[in-house]
Enzyme design. Structure first.
Site, PDB file in Angstrom:
ATOM      1  N   LYS A  84      11.689 -76.314  60.782  1.00  0.00           N
ATOM      2  CA  LYS A  84      12.720 -75.369  61.207  1.00  0.00           C
ATOM      3  C   LYS A  84      12.694 -75.122  62.711  1.00  0.00           C
ATOM      4  CE  LYS A  84      13.583 -73.540  56.712  1.00  0.00           C
ATOM      5  NZ  LYS A  84      12.598 -74.205  55.825  1.00  0.00           N
TER       6      LYS A  84
HETATM    7  C1  LIG Z   1      12.869 -74.735  54.624  1.00  0.00           C
HETATM    8  C2  LIG Z   1      11.927 -75.776  54.152  1.00  0.00           C
HETATM    9  C3  LIG Z   1      12.316 -76.768  53.239  1.00  0.00           C
HETATM   10  C4  LIG Z   1      13.693 -76.777  52.602  1.00  0.00           C
HETATM   11  O1  LIG Z   1      14.720 -77.043  53.511  1.00  0.00           O
HETATM   12  P1  LIG Z   1      16.231 -76.660  53.158  1.00  0.00           P
HETATM   13  O2  LIG Z   1      17.001 -76.957  54.373  1.00  0.00           O
HETATM   14  O3  LIG Z   1      16.227 -75.188  52.814  1.00  0.00           O
HETATM   15  O4  LIG Z   1      16.622 -77.482  51.977  1.00  0.00           O
HETATM   16  C5  LIG Z   1      11.406 -77.758  52.916  1.00  0.00           C
HETATM   17  N1  LIG Z   1      10.154 -77.760  53.425  1.00  0.00           N
HETATM   18  C6  LIG Z   1       9.738 -76.826  54.290  1.00  0.00           C
HETATM   19  C7  LIG Z   1       8.349 -76.883  54.801  1.00  0.00           C
HETATM   20  C8  LIG Z   1      10.605 -75.806  54.691  1.00  0.00           C
HETATM   21  O5  LIG Z   1      10.186 -74.881  55.559  1.00  0.00           O
END
Ligand SMILES: *Cc1c(COP(=O)(O)O)cnc(C)c1O
Length: 462
Positions: A112
């Site tokens: 993120k």
């Molecule tokens: C947020 C997240 C996901 C999922 O991603 P999305 O965009 O919500 O589908 C997968 N793995 C990790 C480590 C995350 O932080």
């Protein structure tokens, strides 16, 4: 270039206005009115370029005339300056033809950061130009919160409220949020699930007077700016492999995998997007059986995927239905009444041309962490492991390279890794301080009223 809502009832916005608005006022999600197109030559030309340069090429086509080239360049470079690998999203091969796309080299050790770091810079720049203030409200299943705080903490004219489900995020995840030393950061632990937190956020955005009064805005993956930034590593991966791969994406809210669809719509050659879920498998069921039905979120070893409603699926449905906004409006009106919709055959077939899905439970997650450790000596985190499990299965039936998005550093989820391998991944030195720093967090019931009152008593906006 402007942005339109998937439900068709919101004003068209420039990128900069869309960035500050987040969720469209009609409850829909913003998308560009048309997708820019990159030719095969342009994509091949990305090979070997620094990440920021590819990012600028792509983002400049999605931001229209919201920013000058020098502004984008400065913000993208600043966004990625704090990463601990200068390639930003390097590929590494863990078995013949099976690659990890490492997306965890940012300040909070999860993918993120890649989108939120740039979003924070663009946010600050846009607010400064417009002379406004903003109140960012985010629900997090774990990683968004810390990444948003790392990106927005300490910025002027921005207050950040982050809701996480109490007791359902890992200790490292919680401490990354609650130890942030910034006066503009407000952590709230909701006595409920991530879906409760997300639904409070949706409710408050729907209260137009309140939302307007405090200049509410979203940095969840409902904000298209995040999707835009996440398309970049799909391009760099394809350019660097020089082949048409299968991407396997550990999926919760469907934002990351939808960024793959966005990249495809901008011309990127991709064999298939594989959605990998844990036991919270609303997306695997929707894609396999054609019924999008919410259940009850259950806690797993991959908590950032513990959701039952995948907001960004709305974008994929809008595209699969030929951008029929009134149909999308009806579908989600029905979904909010019944929590379940059956997809028409034409929409299912359109989705099936692009997506496939697979689901793995905690036992398979642990077995996969152990297998990767035995075969390669590497430790992987449980979210990555869900996708690697799907990746091993995919590799058995395709000649295409398989690229698994590795979304978090194993140290963020050390107990699961320890359980699977007997080894505990070490927290990188730059994060050790959070283990002893003081925590700041308010516990609130899972009710929009309580959160609204807390926000109103905390910020004074004129
Ligand atoms: C947020 C997240 C996901 C999922 O991603 P999305 O965009 O919500 O589908 C997968 N793995 C990790 C480590 C995350 O932080």
């Amino acid at each position: 270039m402007h942005y339109v809502s998937t439900r068709g009832q919101s004003p068209h916005l420039s990128f900069a206005d869309m960035l500050l608005t987040g969720l469209a006022p009609d409850g829909g999600l913003y998308l560009p009115n048309i997708w820019p197109h990159f030719t095969a030559e342009e994509i091949a030309g990305f090979s070997g370029l620094p990440y920021w340069q590819v990012s600028r090429s792509i983002l400049s086509r999605l931001t229209g005339d919201s920013y000058a080239d020098w502004e984008l360049t400065a913000d993208i470079k600043a966004a990625y300056a704090g990463f601990d690998d200068e390639r930003i999203a390097p590929l590494s091969e863990i078995a013949p033809g099976l690659h990890l796309l490492e997306l965890y080299h940012g300040p909070t050790l999860a993918f993120k950061d890649i989108a939120l770091q740039i979003l924070g810079k663009l946010f600050a720049r846009t607010l400064k130009k417009k002379g406004g203030r903003a109140c960012v409200l985010a629900a997090t299943s774990g990683d968004t919160g810390s990444a948003a705080i790392a990106a927005l903490g300490g910025l002027e004219n921005i207050e950040v409220f982050v809701l996480h489900p109490k007791g359902r995020v890992s200790e490292v995840q919680r401490r990354q949020m609650t130890t942030a030393p910034f006066a503009n950061v407000h952590n709230i632990a909701i006595e409920g699930t991530f879906d409760d937190a997300q639904s409070i956020v949706k409710t408050l955005f729907g209260e137009t007077d309140f939302a307007h009064k405090v200049s509410l805005t979203a940095v969840n993956s409902i904000n298209f700016a995040r999707i835009a930034a996440q398309t970049v590593y799909y391009f760099t991966a394809v350019a660097s492999l020089g082949a048409k791969p299968v991407f396997v994406v550990p999926t919760g809210n469907f934002g990351d995998v939808f960024a793959g669809e966005a990249a495809m719509r901008m011309g990127l050659p991709v064999e298939k997007l594989m959605v990998a879920t844990n036991a919270n498998d609303i997306m695997a069921r929707a894609l396999k059986e054609g019924v999008y039905a919410a259940g009850k979120a259950q806690p797993t070893l991959s908590p950032s995927m513990d959701i039952q409603v995948a907001s960004n699926f709305e974008r994929a449905l809008f595209e699969a239905a030929g951008r029929d906004a009134s149909w999308v409006g009806e579908v989600f009106a029905e979904f909010s009444r019944t929590r379940s919709v059956t997809l028409p055959t034409a929409v299912r077939e359109d989705l099936a041309a692009r997506y496939s899905a697979d689901r793995f439970d905690d036992a398979a997650t642990l077995a996969t962490i152990a297998r990767v450790h035995t075969e390669t000596g590497r430790l992987i985190d449980p979210h990555t492991a869900v996708a690697v499990a799907a990746g091993y299965r995919a590799k058995a039936s395709t000649k295409a390279p398989v690229v698994v998005l590795s979304t978090a550093h194993p140290a963020k989820f050390a107990p699961a890794v320890l359980q699977a391998t007997g080894q505990s991944p070490e927290l990188p030195a730059r994060l050790q301080g959070i283990l002893t720093a003081e925590e700041h967090c308010r516990v609130l019931p899972a009710a929009a009223d309580a959160v609204r009152a807390h926000i109103e008593s905390t910020v004074t906006f004129s």
